[in-house]
Design a protein around this motif. Structure first.
Motif, PDB file in Angstrom:
ATOM      1  N   PRO A 130       6.405 -24.049  35.133  1.00  0.00           N
ATOM      2  CA  PRO A 130       6.535 -23.623  33.734  1.00  0.00           C
ATOM      3  C   PRO A 130       5.390 -24.160  32.872  1.00  0.00           C
ATOM      4  N   ARG A 131       5.037 -23.372  31.849  1.00  0.00           N
ATOM      5  CA  ARG A 131       4.021 -23.803  30.890  1.00  0.00           C
ATOM      6  C   ARG A 131       4.612 -24.009  29.499  1.00  0.00           C
ATOM      7  N   THR A 132       5.923 -23.766  29.382  1.00  0.00           N
ATOM      8  CA  THR A 132       6.612 -23.993  28.107  1.00  0.00           C
ATOM      9  C   THR A 132       7.901 -24.758  28.371  1.00  0.00           C
ATOM     10  N   THR A 133       8.406 -25.371  27.327  1.00  0.00           N
ATOM     11  CA  THR A 133       9.680 -26.073  27.420  1.00  0.00           C
ATOM     12  C   THR A 133      10.725 -25.381  26.556  1.00  0.00           C
ATOM     13  N   GLY A 134      11.956 -25.471  27.036  1.00  0.00           N
ATOM     14  CA  GLY A 134      13.064 -24.980  26.227  1.00  0.00           C
ATOM     15  C   GLY A 134      13.690 -26.068  25.375  1.00  0.00           C
ATOM     16  N   ASP A 135      13.075 -27.231  25.349  1.00  0.00           N
ATOM     17  CA  ASP A 135      13.573 -28.342  24.544  1.00  0.00           C
ATOM     18  C   ASP A 135      13.522 -27.960  23.070  1.00  0.00           C
ATOM     19  N   LEU A 136      14.684 -27.808  22.481  1.00  0.00           N
ATOM     20  CA  LEU A 136      14.761 -27.324  21.105  1.00  0.00           C
ATOM     21  C   LEU A 136      14.083 -28.283  20.135  1.00  0.00           C
ATOM     22  N   ASP A 137      14.128 -29.569  20.413  1.00  0.00           N
ATOM     23  CA  ASP A 137      13.478 -30.543  19.531  1.00  0.00           C
ATOM     24  C   ASP A 137      11.972 -30.311  19.488  1.00  0.00           C
ATOM     25  N   VAL A 138      11.371 -29.997  20.636  1.00  0.00           N
ATOM     26  CA  VAL A 138       9.930 -29.741  20.685  1.00  0.00           C
ATOM     27  C   VAL A 138       9.602 -28.434  19.973  1.00  0.00           C
ATOM     28  N   ILE A 139      10.379 -27.396  20.250  1.00  0.00           N
ATOM     29  CA  ILE A 139      10.147 -26.095  19.612  1.00  0.00           C
ATOM     30  C   ILE A 139      10.222 -26.219  18.099  1.00  0.00           C
ATOM     31  N   VAL A 140      11.269 -26.859  17.611  1.00  0.00           N
ATOM     32  CA  VAL A 140      11.458 -27.006  16.165  1.00  0.00           C
ATOM     33  C   VAL A 140      10.347 -27.852  15.562  1.00  0.00           C
ATOM     34  N   SER A 141       9.991 -28.938  16.221  1.00  0.00           N
ATOM     35  CA  SER A 141       8.931 -29.801  15.706  1.00  0.00           C
ATOM     36  C   SER A 141       7.603 -29.057  15.604  1.00  0.00           C
ATOM     37  N   ASP A 142       7.270 -28.276  16.625  1.00  0.00           N
ATOM     38  CA  ASP A 142       6.027 -27.496  16.592  1.00  0.00           C
ATOM     39  C   ASP A 142       6.026 -26.531  15.408  1.00  0.00           C
ATOM     40  N   LEU A 143       7.152 -25.877  15.182  1.00  0.00           N
ATOM     41  CA  LEU A 143       7.221 -24.885  14.106  1.00  0.00           C
ATOM     42  C   LEU A 143       7.267 -25.551  12.733  1.00  0.00           C
TER      43      LEU A 143
END
Length: 370
Positions: A130-143
């Protein structure tokens, strides 16, 4: 009467680079569209063909054309493959190099909105990791990071779940991300195709539908209405909506199908080839677009409605392709307005929007020589 404005993405008129961008803009205006979503590939082709690869010069010319045609630029899109990257050096490059350029382009275009599709970056082709994570904390932080950078520059972002996105592939999960990002300048795009394409349609199934498709869709639309009523969903955070249908395929989209592309999700291959404008049942449309659109308007949405079509028909090299797509799109919108009783005026094919402009050609189209 609802306050609705009708727009169309530039790539929905014809494939980027196949026809000049100014010609596509003229077709949109001639058929009554009030705005366009500007696809970055259209701008890139214009820059490479006429402006020595200067995106800023191409943006300046495009802004001039749109102003002369009374076309608003709804947004610049797509700022893709951003959130949740496992290689954080890629994240830094996007924020430090790509994003400032997009801010410059958007400012020239006089739009404050940039669209971010939920990440669908595939696994590494060599290692299948995988090249992406489904970790919601990471997704939200990036956005949150990109939203905060945009806020300092006066820009907004609109997030959209794609029905083949790797982790965020439903409107509910996309809204949860928007809710957690919790920034005034970060909102949601609701798209009838991506909503139905995930829970109602299945291009790999002989029927073209998921099991219990009608029930699952009804439950999702009920959530949309219930969350809006309870205040769990803030309608003001829906920055715009997209309405589009798709063809029911005559055979499952497997490795023998002409739309098949190895390594790409079936729903993505279907989307790239077989979308339709709403209410085009005569062309094979079968998604419950009117049912979905009714829910969008029932919760009080007002603002931009965009008809985001991807289709093999956009690859037709004939000179009239973009005009035909613009005409189909506006007829589609007319049908939607009539079927739902929206009570809004539908633009008719007219030259009134472009009369009085400098350089009217023999066919009533503004000439913008490059």
């Amino acid at each position: 009467m609802k306050n609705l404005k009708i727009g169309i993405p530039t790539m929905s008129l014809s494939r980027p680079g196949l026809h000049p961008l100014p010609d596509k803009l003229q077709s949109a205006a001639l058929h009554g569209f009030q705005g366009i979503e500007l696809f970055i590939d259209d701008l890139t082709h214009l820059a490479s063909s006429h402006f020595n690869n200067s995106l800023l010069a191409a943006a300046s010319h495009t802004a001039t054309v749109c102003k002369s045609l009374s076309l608003d630029i709804i947004c610049l899109q797509p700022f893709g493959f951003y959130e949740g990257l496992l290689d954080r050096s890629q994240t830094n490059t996007l924020l430090e190099e790509k994003l400032p350029l997009w801010f410059q382009i958007a400012r020239i275009l006089n739009t404050d909105l940039i669209q971010i599709p939920a990440n669908f970056l595939a696994n590494d082709p060599d290692t299948n990791t995988p090249r992406t994570t489904g970790d919601l904390d990471v997704i939200v932080s990036d956005l949150q990071t990109i939203a905060d950078l945009g806020a300092t520059q006066g820009f907004r972002f609109v997030y959209e779940a794609l029905c083949w996105s790797t982790h965020i592939d439903t409107w509910e999960s996309a809204w949860n991300v928007v809710r957690l990002v919790d920034r005034e300048n970060f909102g949601l795009c609701l798209d009838s195709f991506n909503m139905a394409g995930r829970i109602y349609a299945d291009p790999e199934a002989p029927s073209g539908k998921t099991q219990n498709a009608e029930t699952i869709l009804a439950e999702s639309l009920a959530r949309l209405r219930d969350w809006s009523r309870s205040g769990e969903l803030d309608v003001k955070k829906i920055f715009y909506i997209q309405l589009v249908d798709a063809e029911r395929l005559s055979s499952p989209l497997d490795s023998t199908h002409p739309f098949y592309v190895a390594g790409q999700p079936a729903r993505m291959n279907w989307s790239r080839n077989a979308r339709l404008f709403p209410c085009e049942e005569e062309r094979g449309g079968y998604l419950p677009v009117l049912e979905i659109a009714r829910a969008f308007f029932d919760i009080g949405f007002e603002g931009w409605v965009s008809l985001e079509l991807f289709s093999r028909t956009c690859g037709d090299p004939r000179a009239g392709t973009h005009g035909e797509h613009a005409e189909r799109g506006m007829e589609s919108w007319r049908r939607v307005v009539g079927a739902l009783g929206l009570g809004v005026d539908v633009p008719v094919k007219s030259q009134t929007q472009i009369q009085g402009q400098r350089g009217i050609g023999e066919e009533g189209v503004v000439q913008h020589r490059l």
